[in-house]
Design an enzyme around this catalytic site. Structure first.
Site, PDB file in Angstrom:
ATOM      1  N   HIS A 136       0.833  -1.204   0.000  1.00 56.51           N
ATOM      2  CA  HIS A 136       0.000   0.000   0.000  1.00 56.51           C
ATOM      3  C   HIS A 136       0.872   1.261   0.000  1.00 56.51           C
ATOM      4  CE1 HIS A 136      -4.316  -0.530   0.048  1.00 56.51           C
ATOM      5  NE2 HIS A 136      -4.486   0.671   0.576  1.00 56.51           N
ATOM      6  N   GLY A 176      -5.619   5.115  -4.160  1.00 55.35           N
ATOM      7  CA  GLY A 176      -5.413   4.609  -5.518  1.00 55.35           C
ATOM      8  C   GLY A 176      -4.657   3.307  -5.618  1.00 55.35           C
ATOM      9  N   GLY A 234      -5.570   0.168  -5.105  1.00 54.35           N
ATOM     10  CA  GLY A 234      -6.303  -0.891  -5.791  1.00 54.35           C
ATOM     11  C   GLY A 234      -6.252  -0.732  -7.290  1.00 54.35           C
TER      12      GLY A 234
END
Length: 506
Positions: free
Chosen positions: A442, A447, A449
């Site tokens: 992450h 954004g 994903g």
């Protein structure tokens, strides 16, 4: 007389003063009953157990777990310190998880304290704390993010043999960060731990730390102990770590990658023939764009229609022409997706021209991200500085028990991820782990994903597969499969999920 809004503002000032002091676990006595009831009714705090609360967002749906998972570790640190003062620490197994950067919220958190009651304390969303009445040694405890955890040598000695078979990734990562045997030997000798010494020596030899294993065995023997060395892992490690690789975060990522390769290669479809007609492949991407954008944005909670996507794709849209409301946010997201998609297409062309897919992803993903959020910068919704690079604060994934690595470790994990991607020979592995590991880390505040799905599709192209759309109708299955990999270290559900979709596109 104060209005209801003014009264709520007064209560929020009280809540803010607590948060400014770093308090997450809010006790009944921390504010007056009037403030507490007002904040509870308005959804700004939530009861965890009788007499204890956490801050929440009033727009979070009833029964939502996000606020709890985001607050869990801070709440636990405050709550345990309030109950036991300095006389507590996490279990050896949980301490090891924290040492190697695994902040996944456990169903039951085991705590050692001489004041323990040997019983569970129920918390939100089927989580609990179990306080074991055990003596602890202050000199063997250190703090991490307010949590009192065992030092790594102490935890490795105190953990159960089952930890090696139940959590091999964590244990190998922990062992790989040991560069010197001194602290371990000191504890082994002072505690007369000859059996544990044999287990640790076998475990270190499993990961290629022969010299450390020999030092432990020879030192214990010289002190008069009989050592029966045994390997507690079920399988030999295929990765051997040098003494220079001491970051448990990086080593854990490498171990995860290697561990997940085998089930992926077993269950993911074999790559088809390489793409030779590049222009036709790219033309198909243009044809699938509207469908891809609709599903990818819908998965993230945006409400977009195919008509809206076509509208912003055609350029007949001005980011300054409408007020900033929900519909405007949807349009900004759609326009950003269109711009990012064009940048991804450029990357796909390079990969189809036989350039290394991992290298292209490494060099180009920053451009994708800037295009994804460029319209929001133009509209003044986010600052241009937000496009500068990776996140510099914690993030939490909605409804997930997985807590992404702290932002400091992102700076070393992300380059390692792209290095693994560059060196991976099998397209199947690049596809599955290109997506999963990226969203696991992450690296961005928002954004991740969409970026993960772009990476997945770049890797699909590198293997000759068609572009893959994750359908919003199967979002729950998709998120559940990612959760299984993140929380339970089981990559099979995500592999099967993607494999099934790939089969339908061939």
């Amino acid at each position: 007389m104060a209005t209801p809004s003014e009264k709520l503002a007064q209560s929020l000032d009280v809540l803010k003063s607590l948060q400014d002091r770093g308090i997450v676990a809010i006790r009944t006595g921390s504010m007056t009953r009037t403030h507490r009831e007002r904040l509870l009714k308005s959804g700004f705090i939530q009861e965890v157990m009788k007499g204890w609360y956490i801050p929440t967002r009033p727009d979070e749906p009833s029964g939502e777990s996000t606020a709890w998972y985001a607050s869990f570790w801070s709440f636990v640190a405050d709550y345990l310190s309030e109950r036991f003062g300095q006389e507590w620490c996490l279990s050896p197994e949980q301490s090891i998880a924290i040492h190697v950067g695994n902040w996944t919220v456990p169903k039951q958190l085991l705590v050692r304290t001489p004041k323990g009651g040997n019983k569970p304390t129920k918390l939100l969303h089927n989580t609990s704390i179990f306080d074991l009445r055990l003596d602890i040694s202050a000199k063997e405890i250190e703090e991490n993010e307010g949590l009192r955890i065992m030092s790594l040598p102490t935890a490795l000695i105190a953990c159960t043999p089952a930890q090696y078979t139940n959590h091999p990734v964590e244990m190998r990562a922990a062992l790989s960060s040991i560069s010197d045997a001194s602290d371990i030997l000191r504890n082994l000798l002072s505690g007369n731990h000859s059996t544990i010494a044999g287990r640790l020596a076998g475990a270190l030899r499993n990961i290629g730390r022969e010299q450390l294993a020999d030092t432990i065995v020879e030192t214990m023997k010289s002190a008069g102990y009989t050592i029966n060395e045994n390997d507690p892992f079920e399988e030999r490690s295929t990765i051997h770590f040098s003494t220079r690789e001491v970051s448990p975060y990086v080593n854990r990522l490498k171990i995860m990658w290697e561990t997940f390769r085998k089930p992926i290669l077993k269950d993911f479809p074999t790559p088809p023939e390489p793409i030779t007609d590049i222009d036709t492949y790219l033309q198909k991407l243009d044809e699938i764009f509207v469908t891809d954008a609709y599903h990818s944005l819908s998965i993230e909670g945006y409400r977009v229609s195919e008509e809206l996507i076509e509208h912003v794709r055609g350029g007949n849209w001005n980011p300054d022409s409408t007020p900033v409301d929900r519909e405007h946010h949807n349009a900004l997201a759609a326009r950003g997706y269109w711009q990012a998609f064009q940048a991804v297409k450029d990357s796909v062309r390079k990969v189809l021209d036989k350039e290394n897919a991992g290298e292209i992803a490494k060099s180009d993903h920053g451009t994708w991200y800037r295009e994804l959020f460029g319209p929001s910068v133009v509209a003044g919704i986010i600052e241009a500085a937000d496009l500068a690079g990776y996140r510099n604060r914690p993030v939490y994934i909605r409804k997930s028990m997985h807590t992404p690595p702290n932002w400091e470790s992102v700076r070393e994990l992300t380059p390692t991820f792209f290095e693994l991607l560059e060196n991976e020979e099998n397209a199947q592995v690049r596809v599955v782990l290109g997506h999963f590991i990226f969203v696991y880390i992450h690296p961005y505040v928002d954004g991740n994903g969409r970026m993960g799905r772009f990476l997945m599709n770049l890797m699909l192209a590198s293997g000759g597969y068609n572009w893959l759309v994750i359908p919003v109708e199967r979002r729950n299955e998709y998120m559940s499969a990612l959760e299984a990999a993140s929380v339970h270290q089981d990559i099979k559900p995500f592999t099967h999920y993607l494999a099934e979709l790939v089969d339908t596109t061939t």
